[in-house]
Design an enzyme around this catalytic site. Structure first.
Site, PDB file in Angstrom:
ATOM      1  N   CYS A 129       1.659  -1.484   0.018  1.00 33.81           N
ATOM      2  CA  CYS A 129       0.070   0.022   0.238  1.00 33.81           C
ATOM      3  C   CYS A 129       0.402   1.340   0.092  1.00 33.81           C
ATOM      4  O   CYS A 129       1.884   1.487   1.352  1.00 33.81           O
ATOM      5  CB  CYS A 129      -0.850  -0.704   1.210  1.00 33.81           C
ATOM      6  N   CYS A 177       0.266   4.251   2.650  1.00 35.86           N
ATOM      7  CA  CYS A 177       1.204   2.980   4.529  1.00 35.86           C
ATOM      8  C   CYS A 177       2.349   3.049   4.265  1.00 35.86           C
ATOM      9  O   CYS A 177       2.714   3.399   5.019  1.00 35.86           O
ATOM     10  CB  CYS A 177       0.082   1.802   3.850  1.00 35.86           C
TER      11      CYS A 177
END
Length: 102
Positions: free
Chosen positions: A31, A34
């Site tokens: 991600c 992230c």
């Protein structure tokens, strides 16, 4: 304080049975947002006293992500004395995470 890596085995002990405030970062290695928030979470863990900062990889610990309704990542959930105190979805400024743990 170092960021604590959570698993199904230690989640209850580290989060639900913890005294005080715990911030949990639900993330995945693939991600982009992230990855962007990773250094922010690390920084926060070293700056805020009295708060335990934890990370949990949703690909490895899907059961916990489902238990807390994590549908998008990153998701940040703050717990106070084992109870959910706040939830934030998406990449946010460090100041927003600081607000969640006050």
């Amino acid at each position: 304080m170092a960021v604590v890596k959570l698993t199904t085995a230690n989640f209850d002990q580290e989060v639900l049975k913890a005294d005080g405030t715990v911030l949990v970062d639900f993330y995945a290695d693939w991600c982009g947002p992230c990855k962007m928030m990773g250094p922010v979470v690390e920084e926060l863990s070293g700056e805020v006293s009295g708060v335990k900062v934890c990370k949990i990889n949703i690909d490895e610990e899907m059961e916990i992500a489902q238990r807390y309704g994590v549908m998008s990542i990153p998701t940040f959930i703050s717990f106070k004395n084992g109870e959910i105190a706040g939830k934030q979805v998406g990449a946010v400024p460090k100041s927003r995470l600081e607000e969640m743990v006050k």
